[in-house]
Design an enzyme around this catalytic site. Structure first.
Site, PDB file in Angstrom:
ATOM      1  N   ASN A 210       0.872  -1.177   0.000  1.00 21.42           N
ATOM      2  CA  ASN A 210       0.000   0.000   0.000  1.00 21.42           C
ATOM      3  C   ASN A 210       0.908   1.226   0.000  1.00 21.42           C
ATOM      4  OD1 ASN A 210      -1.783   2.057   0.462  1.00 21.42           O
ATOM      5  ND2 ASN A 210      -2.745   1.122   2.267  1.00 21.42           N
TER       6      ASN A 210
ATOM      7  N   ARG B  34      -2.612  -2.056  -3.478  1.00 22.55           N
ATOM      8  CA  ARG B  34      -3.819  -1.295  -3.230  1.00 22.55           C
ATOM      9  C   ARG B  34      -3.860  -0.119  -4.206  1.00 22.55           C
ATOM     10  NH1 ARG B  34      -5.378   2.997   1.351  1.00 22.55           N
ATOM     11  NH2 ARG B  34      -7.560   3.125   0.780  1.00 22.55           N
TER      12      ARG B  34
ATOM     13  N   HIS C  85     -13.107   2.241   0.386  1.00 23.54           N
ATOM     14  CA  HIS C  85     -13.028   1.220   1.454  1.00 23.54           C
ATOM     15  C   HIS C  85     -13.633  -0.116   1.000  1.00 23.54           C
ATOM     16  CE1 HIS C  85     -13.093   4.624   4.688  1.00 23.54           C
ATOM     17  NE2 HIS C  85     -11.840   4.223   4.489  1.00 23.54           N
TER      18      HIS C  85
ATOM     19  N   HIS D  33     -17.681   1.365   8.501  1.00 22.93           N
ATOM     20  CA  HIS D  33     -16.218   1.420   8.627  1.00 22.93           C
ATOM     21  C   HIS D  33     -15.849   2.777   9.224  1.00 22.93           C
ATOM     22  CE1 HIS D  33     -11.974   0.719   7.063  1.00 22.93           C
ATOM     23  NE2 HIS D  33     -11.978   2.026   7.320  1.00 22.93           N
ATOM     24  N   LEU D  34     -15.357   2.751  10.473  1.00 27.44           N
ATOM     25  CA  LEU D  34     -15.039   4.007  11.164  1.00 27.44           C
ATOM     26  C   LEU D  34     -13.559   4.032  11.533  1.00 27.44           C
ATOM     27  CD1 LEU D  34     -18.118   4.093  13.620  1.00 27.44           C
ATOM     28  CD2 LEU D  34     -17.941   5.089  11.322  1.00 27.44           C
TER      29      LEU D  34
ATOM     30  N   ASN E 199      -9.851   6.584  10.362  1.00 30.50           N
ATOM     31  CA  ASN E 199      -9.636   8.014  10.139  1.00 30.50           C
ATOM     32  C   ASN E 199     -10.572   8.487   9.036  1.00 30.50           C
ATOM     33  OD1 ASN E 199      -7.724   9.041  12.005  1.00 30.50           O
ATOM     34  ND2 ASN E 199      -6.227   7.661  11.072  1.00 30.50           N
TER      35      ASN E 199
ATOM     36  N   ARG F 135     -12.270  15.237   7.887  1.00 32.24           N
ATOM     37  CA  ARG F 135     -13.121  15.574   6.726  1.00 32.24           C
ATOM     38  C   ARG F 135     -14.548  15.853   7.183  1.00 32.24           C
ATOM     39  NH1 ARG F 135     -11.534  10.312   3.730  1.00 32.24           N
ATOM     40  NH2 ARG F 135      -9.332  10.688   3.361  1.00 32.24           N
TER      41      ARG F 135
ATOM     42  N   ARG G 236      -9.933   8.616  20.655  1.00 28.20           N
ATOM     43  CA  ARG G 236      -9.540   8.333  22.050  1.00 28.20           C
ATOM     44  C   ARG G 236      -9.383   9.622  22.836  1.00 28.20           C
ATOM     45  NH1 ARG G 236      -5.088   4.283  19.904  1.00 28.20           N
ATOM     46  NH2 ARG G 236      -5.095   5.986  18.441  1.00 28.20           N
TER      47      ARG G 236
ATOM     48  N   ILE H 102     -12.227   3.025  15.140  1.00 32.93           N
ATOM     49  CA  ILE H 102     -13.284   3.485  16.054  1.00 32.93           C
ATOM     50  C   ILE H 102     -14.375   2.423  16.192  1.00 32.93           C
ATOM     51  CG2 ILE H 102     -15.018   5.283  16.436  1.00 32.93           C
ATOM     52  CD1 ILE H 102     -13.222   7.208  14.796  1.00 32.93           C
ATOM     53  N   GLY H 103     -14.771   1.844  15.073  1.00 33.64           N
ATOM     54  CA  GLY H 103     -15.834   0.839  15.105  1.00 33.64           C
ATOM     55  C   GLY H 103     -15.464  -0.382  15.931  1.00 33.64           C
ATOM     56  N   GLU H 104     -14.183  -0.759  15.912  1.00 32.68           N
ATOM     57  CA  GLU H 104     -13.747  -1.947  16.651  1.00 32.68           C
ATOM     58  C   GLU H 104     -13.533  -1.648  18.129  1.00 32.68           C
ATOM     59  OE1 GLU H 104     -10.249  -3.396  14.571  1.00 32.68           O
ATOM     60  OE2 GLU H 104     -11.329  -3.195  12.677  1.00 32.68           O
TER      61      GLU H 104
ATOM     62  N   GLU I  55      -8.152  -5.424   5.379  1.00 31.21           N
ATOM     63  CA  GLU I  55      -8.120  -5.088   3.952  1.00 31.21           C
ATOM     64  C   GLU I  55      -6.979  -5.803   3.237  1.00 31.21           C
ATOM     65  OE1 GLU I  55      -9.248  -0.612   3.569  1.00 31.21           O
ATOM     66  OE2 GLU I  55      -8.737  -0.958   5.651  1.00 31.21           O
TER      67      GLU I  55
HETATM   68  P1  ADP Z   1      -7.042   4.344   9.334  1.00 32.93           P
HETATM   69  O1  ADP Z   1      -8.235   4.853   8.595  1.00 32.93           O
HETATM   70  O2  ADP Z   1      -5.893   5.305   9.342  1.00 32.93           O
HETATM   71  O3  ADP Z   1      -6.661   2.917   9.007  1.00 32.93           O
HETATM   72  P2  ADP Z   1      -7.854   3.248  11.903  1.00 32.93           P
HETATM   73  O4  ADP Z   1      -8.789   2.221  11.367  1.00 32.93           O
HETATM   74  O5  ADP Z   1      -6.606   2.792  12.539  1.00 32.93           O
HETATM   75  O6  ADP Z   1      -7.541   4.367  10.845  1.00 32.93           O
HETATM   76  O7  ADP Z   1      -8.686   4.127  12.960  1.00 32.93           O
HETATM   77  C1  ADP Z   1      -8.157   5.254  13.561  1.00 32.93           C
HETATM   78  C2  ADP Z   1      -9.190   5.801  14.551  1.00 32.93           C
HETATM   79  O8  ADP Z   1      -9.499   4.779  15.512  1.00 32.93           O
HETATM   80  C3  ADP Z   1      -8.698   7.006  15.336  1.00 32.93           C
HETATM   81  O9  ADP Z   1      -9.721   7.992  15.414  1.00 32.93           O
HETATM   82  C4  ADP Z   1      -8.466   6.416  16.721  1.00 32.93           C
HETATM   83  O10 ADP Z   1      -8.670   7.365  17.719  1.00 32.93           O
HETATM   84  C5  ADP Z   1      -9.557   5.364  16.781  1.00 32.93           C
HETATM   85  N1  ADP Z   1      -9.294   4.421  17.874  1.00 32.93           N
HETATM   86  C6  ADP Z   1      -8.304   3.525  18.007  1.00 32.93           C
HETATM   87  N2  ADP Z   1      -8.391   2.895  19.223  1.00 32.93           N
HETATM   88  C7  ADP Z   1      -9.466   3.423  19.853  1.00 32.93           C
HETATM   89  C8  ADP Z   1     -10.076   3.204  21.119  1.00 32.93           C
HETATM   90  N3  ADP Z   1      -9.600   2.319  21.982  1.00 32.93           N
HETATM   91  N4  ADP Z   1     -11.174   3.938  21.433  1.00 32.93           N
HETATM   92  C9  ADP Z   1     -11.672   4.847  20.572  1.00 32.93           C
HETATM   93  N5  ADP Z   1     -11.142   5.093  19.368  1.00 32.93           N
HETATM   94  C10 ADP Z   1     -10.060   4.395  18.995  1.00 32.93           C
END
Ligand code: ADP
Length: 406
Positions: free
Chosen positions: A7, A98, A187, A215-216, A218, A248, A292, A339-341, A392
């Site tokens: 990537n 990618r 995505h 999908h949450l 960045n 965004r 976070r 964020i979703g996870e 991914e």
């Molecule tokens: P990318 O789109 O760069 O791959 P990620 O999927 O790694 O991004 O997600 C990044 C987001 O996930 C950031 O906003 C980060 O704050 C959030 N995040 C990671 N761990 C946690 C957590 N434990 N609680 C809340 N948000 C989290």
């Protein structure tokens, strides 16, 4: 088959070496042999982080002036006598790249030939910041690894199944014909991965499921998936539309930007930066784009952090409602990415009090799940809500392997 997944960004190169084949997919025994990232390529001091499946790690700060040197560095570590995972470079059997934008030209992954590369180049105007470094990644990797197939896996391809009423904007139709202005969505590998996991988790063929994937990371996007095919998604012609994201804006009244360009005399670049880099969670909170940090600030009573999180979650709730209507009937909703996870709070705010849509949320299950796969809806909920960590790279590796075997 050992597939190197690449990537490539403008100053970074992420990689994974994945062992996959049809049997491994069947038995769930695919393996990430090594992974890492080279960052700050072209700067005075680059960084490389590498780790292998045996727990070996390397962190270095070498000088890496060009992407080709980054690929060579990756090969050096993968074949290293101590922390390497392959004996020789020939053990890599294919490379999966990618590619962000495949426009209307690609509805599936493709082995990169001169013709395919020309078509990918034709998509550059649709993703001027993303496609060029992706193409560069292919060019340098194919020089270092010339005798094996290279495959392009597009973020947009999965959403090419959308019907025209979902992808056409209500602008003069001639703009679609002249500039291909339409919704493409992104995505795709993540939405596809989650779909394939739900198929396994529920032991139901995807053809029989209607799913909303959330999908949450960045960047944030949702998809409405009917029978395994994307029928709508929240990102648009570019990744700016739809949900509120780290930096965004997502959906806004387009007239706002016209107003601001006049009122503040904004140049194109400034308007672009405003919407892409200074908005979203960062712009609303004034604190940052990291969920976070915002959750911590919320706990200590920061009202702008509260507002940012509320707007973020309210937008997702509205899209859930919209996609229930788009799909007619929904079996599963799945949260994924950073964020979703991880965010118990965000998932709760997105899903509680939605019994009217058949969603009976379980606070207990939600709180118990962290970075793990599982159910967060209550027993008997008509719509099942899941957390499914995304992958991914695995989709890129699988597609690469399948394209090569075809
Ligand atoms: P990318 O789109 O760069 O791959 P990620 O999927 O790694 O991004 O997600 C990044 C987001 O996930 C950031 O906003 C980060 O704050 C959030 N995040 C990671 N761990 C946690 C957590 N434990 N609680 C809340 N948000 C989290």
């Amino acid at each position: 088959m050992k597939v190197l997944v690449v990537n490539c960004g403008s100053s970074s190169l992420k990689f994974q070496l994945i062992e996959t084949d049809p049997q491994r997919i069947e038995t769930g025994s695919e393996a990430v042999l090594a992974e890492g990232i080279v960052e700050k390529i072209g700067q005075a001091e680059s960084t490389i982080r590498y780790s292998n499946h045996k727990g070996g790690t390397v962190k270095e700060k070498p000088v890496i002036l060009e992407h080709s040197a980054a690929v060579e560095k990756v090969i050096y570590h993968l074949t290293h006598a101590k922390h390497g995972v392959i004996e020789k470079v020939e053990d890599i059997e294919a490379v999966g790249h990618r590619m962000v934008h495949g426009g209307e030209k690609f509805s599936a992954s493709a082995v990169i030939t001169p013709e395919v590369l020309a078509k990918i180049r034709e998509c550059v105007p649709l993703a001027p910041l993303h496609n060029p470094p992706n193409i560069l990644g292919y060019e340098v990797a194919s020089q270092v690894l010339p005798n094996i197939p290279h495959v392009a896996v597009f973020d947009t391809a999965f959403h090419q199944s959308m019907p025209d009423h979902a992808y056409i904007y209500a602008l003069p139709y001639s703009l679609y014909e002249r500039f291909q202005i339409r919704r493409y969505g992104f995505h795709g590998s993540s939405h596809r991965y989650v779909t394939s996991r739900l198929e396994k988790l529920t032991q139901t063929p995807r053809a029989e499921m209607n799913i909303i994937t959330v999908h949450l990371g960045n960047g944030c996007s949702m998809a409405a998936i009917a029978g395994g095919r994307s029928i709508d998604t929240s990102m648009g012609m570019t990744p700016l539309e739809g949900l509120v994201m780290g930096t965004r804006a997502g959906d806004i009244d387009p007239a706002i930007i016209l107003f601001l360009m006049e009122a503040e005399n904004l140049e194109l670049d400034q308007a672009n930066n405003l919407l892409n880099k200074h908005s979203g969670l960062l712009g609303l909170s004034g604190l940052g784009n990291d969920m976070r940090e915002l959750e911590l600030a919320l706990d200590s009573g920061d009202d702008r952090a509260r507002l940012a999180i509320d707007v973020f979650c309210y937008r997702i709730r509205k899209y859930i409602g919209a996609y229930v209507a788009a799909l007619g009937h929904v079996h599963h909703i799945a949260f994924t990415a950073g964020i979703g996870e991880n965010s118990v709070l965000v998932r709760r705010k997105c899903c509680e009090n939605l019994q009217g849509l058949g969603i009976d949320f379980s606070h207990e299950r939600n709180e118990a799940l962290n970075r793990r796969e599982g159910l967060i809806s209550a027993e008997g909920s008509r719509v099942k809500v899941w957390v499914v960590p995304t992958n991914e790279e695995l989709i890129i590796a699988r597609d690469t392997m399948r394209c090569v075997l075809e």
